[in-house]
Scaffold this motif. Structure first.
Motif, PDB file in Angstrom:
ATOM      1  N   GLU A  80      75.844 -18.906 -52.414  1.00 34.34           N
ATOM      2  CA  GLU A  80      74.425 -19.462 -52.677  1.00 34.34           C
ATOM      3  C   GLU A  80      73.463 -18.880 -51.605  1.00 34.34           C
ATOM      4  N   PRO A 100      68.042 -19.669 -60.270  1.00 38.44           N
ATOM      5  CA  PRO A 100      67.341 -19.494 -58.956  1.00 38.44           C
ATOM      6  C   PRO A 100      65.904 -19.783 -59.146  1.00 38.44           C
ATOM      7  N   GLU A 101      65.383 -19.568 -60.396  1.00 34.29           N
ATOM      8  CA  GLU A 101      63.957 -20.215 -60.526  1.00 34.29           C
ATOM      9  C   GLU A 101      63.626 -21.485 -60.241  1.00 34.29           C
ATOM     10  N   LYS A 111      65.861 -23.739 -58.671  1.00 38.41           N
ATOM     11  CA  LYS A 111      66.205 -24.148 -57.296  1.00 38.41           C
ATOM     12  C   LYS A 111      65.100 -23.772 -56.418  1.00 38.41           C
ATOM     13  N   TYR A 112      64.470 -22.794 -56.392  1.00 38.17           N
ATOM     14  CA  TYR A 112      63.499 -22.390 -55.533  1.00 38.17           C
ATOM     15  C   TYR A 112      62.039 -22.620 -56.031  1.00 38.17           C
ATOM     16  N   MET A 119      61.453 -11.304 -54.533  1.00 38.49           N
ATOM     17  CA  MET A 119      60.276 -12.031 -54.550  1.00 38.49           C
ATOM     18  C   MET A 119      59.355 -11.155 -53.378  1.00 38.49           C
ATOM     19  N   PHE A 134      67.384 -13.600 -54.129  1.00 40.66           N
ATOM     20  CA  PHE A 134      66.040 -13.827 -54.747  1.00 40.66           C
ATOM     21  C   PHE A 134      64.830 -13.664 -53.910  1.00 40.66           C
ATOM     22  N   CYS A 143      59.072 -22.750 -53.612  1.00 45.71           N
ATOM     23  CA  CYS A 143      59.228 -21.815 -52.458  1.00 45.71           C
ATOM     24  C   CYS A 143      58.137 -20.664 -53.023  1.00 45.71           C
ATOM     25  N   ASN A 171      73.265 -28.744 -56.563  1.00 49.58           N
ATOM     26  CA  ASN A 171      72.656 -27.348 -57.177  1.00 49.58           C
ATOM     27  C   ASN A 171      73.380 -26.666 -58.143  1.00 49.58           C
ATOM     28  N   GLU A 200      72.761 -15.567 -52.995  1.00 52.65           N
ATOM     29  CA  GLU A 200      71.802 -15.635 -54.067  1.00 52.65           C
ATOM     30  C   GLU A 200      70.439 -15.830 -53.633  1.00 52.65           C
ATOM     31  N   GLN A 201      70.251 -16.739 -52.506  1.00 54.25           N
ATOM     32  CA  GLN A 201      69.017 -16.814 -52.014  1.00 54.25           C
ATOM     33  C   GLN A 201      68.270 -15.542 -51.542  1.00 54.25           C
TER      34      GLN A 201
END
Lengths: 341, 126
Positions: B96, A33-34, A36-37, B107, B103, A40, A28, B99-100
């Motif tokens: 991580e 972030p865009e 990685k996910y 969203m 994100f 999703c 990773n 960060e997730q």
């Protein structure tokens, strides 16, 4: 590609080999972030102030479960904590009445308040909300002589949550309006009284979390995985009708083919309750394959507090990020001391 | 649990020692690359999510978490790596995870806004 779907069989649950993309080891580093996910998604299916139905697609279930646990245990609300009972001649015992008062949901927004200190003895404007309840039951003066309905015979026979009157502390009148400090529902029955009974009490509401007492839970939250139904052979005629009955309404549709046969078709597996009723009938047992997608989570929140449903979800995310932050500062403390050595 | 006159929980005699949030065990089987971390005041909420993130790190050969006793609020997270300091792995995983979550938070905010704009008539009904 094998996806690790969970297969619902008659007496067991199996898991197909493979795993959804989220669980694989990945390199990773240096991915935004865009990227990685990328696979999703989050989709809101239904939302209003009270209810929320939201789909988490592509995220691991441990994360969604963490949000569910935080909503139930760590998102704060206001609830009545201390009851000073001055007079209670009703038949409802003091402790029972106090317990009921604690469970009344309040419309007070907990984000304007702080948690009360353990050793605090005063009730301050920044951490408590005061209400009073003064109700006396007496005979109604204009009642007919042969009246039997007790609601017409007496005044204040039922003590409802509407009788809780807000008493502002300190500078609370500058910040809050009375309409926003009421109990969430005005018609919650607290006690019943007969003629001559009286209840006089003062209560203080504080900010708390669900892990302390369930009265502080902001709402309900639960999730399920998306069900999938696959027909392994053609099901027609009477068997199709039976198949339709085995699943929740709206899941299986029976369509006539050009040859005149009535054939079953899966319309929308999402609403299925996964009762596995189909395994009761030998004739159609072999015609379906029931699975669940492990990375498509349907998440529900029902709010019964001042916070709206999506606000509860956002709060739980804030709390999760706060946990990570606390631990990161702790680790940095250790790595700093090691670097100094 | 003992309750003081004011109705608030009284601290145990032992609780007075300020607990560190993060500690690690010492002994055989513990070295710089294979560590068992003790995180206080946490439970499966953080433990399971953190374990899942750590496992995805290709440098990790073993990772697991446990709640040693349900009456004590702490978790043990064991990380075994090949030549990578375990603290570094833990730190990376926490970053991580954070960060997730940030994100996802963004969203959700965007999705809430999109839904509210797409369904304005329901707003007026409330």
């Amino acid at each position: 590609m094998s996806s690790g779907k969970i297969v619902l069989k008659e007496f067991q649950l199996d898991q197909e080999p493979g795993s959804p993309v989220t669980s694989k080891k990945k390199k990773n580093k240096d991915k935004s972030p865009e990227e990685k996910y990328a696979g999703c998604k989050i989709e809101i299916i239904n939302m209003d102030d009270r209810d929320l139905e939201i789909d988490f697609i592509g995220f691991h279930i441990s994360l969604v479960n963490a949000y569910r646990r935080i909503v139930l245990a760590e998102v704060a609300t206001m609830a009545i904590e201390k009851v000073y009972m001055y007079n209670n001649t009703s038949i409802v015992q003091d402790e029972v009445l106090a317990h009921r008062l604690g469970l009344v949901p309040l419309k007070v927004d907990p984000r304007f308040f702080e948690f009360r200190n353990k050793d605090e003895t005063e009730w301050g404007a920044q951490d408590s909300v005061k209400y009073e309840l003064k109700v006396k039951c007496s005979k109604k003066p204009g009642a007919a002589p042969d009246e039997t309905d007790p609601d017409n015979l007496y005044v204040n026979r039922k003590v409802l949550s509407s009788s809780l009157k807000w008493v502002p502390l300190g500078n609370q009148t500058d910040i809050f309006q009375e309409a926003n400090m009421q109990p969430l529902h005005q018609d919650i029955l607290l006690a019943k009284m007969n003629s001559g009974h009286e209840i006089i009490l003062e209560v203080y509401a504080v900010k708390g979390i669900g892990s302390d007492h369930a009265k502080f839970q902001p709402g309900l939250s639960w999730y399920r995985l998306l069900p999938e139904i696959e027909l392994t052979r053609e099901v027609e005629g009477e068997q199709a009708v039976l198949l339709q009955k085995c699943f929740s309404p709206g899941v299986i549709e029976i369509n006539p083919t050009p040859e005149g046969k009535k054939v079953a078709k899966v319309v929308d597996a999402r609403n299925d309750a996964c009762s596995r009723n189909v395994f009761q009938y030998d004739s159609i047992k072999d015609s379906v394959k029931l699975t669940r997608k492990p990375d498509h989570v349907i998440f529900y929140i029902e709010s019964h507090s001042a916070l709206k449903s999506f606000e509860i979800l956002e709060e739980s995310l804030n709390i999760m990020i706060g946990k990570c932050d606390t631990l990161l500062t702790e680790i940095d403390k250790y790595t700093d001391t090691e670097a100094e050595k | 649990m003992p309750v003081g006159p004011d109705g608030f929980r009284v601290q145990n005699a032992n609780e007075g020692d300020s607990k560190n949030k993060l500690e690690w065990l010492v002994g055989p089987g513990q070295d710089e690359y294979c560590r068992t971390f003790v995180i206080n005041e946490e439970d499966h909420t953080l433990g399971n999510a953190l374990k899942h993130i750590i496992i995805q790190n290709p440098a990790v050969s073993f990772c697991g978490y446990t709640v040693p006793h349900p009456m004590e609020r702490k978790i043990h997270v064991r990380i075994q790596t090949n030549k990578v300091p375990a603290v570094q792995v833990l730190r990376q995983a926490l970053k991580e995870l954070k960060e997730q979550n940030e994100f996802i938070r963004q969203m959700i905010k965007d999705e809430v806004k999109r839904y509210q704009e797409a369904h304005p008539e329901e707003e007026n009904m409330e």
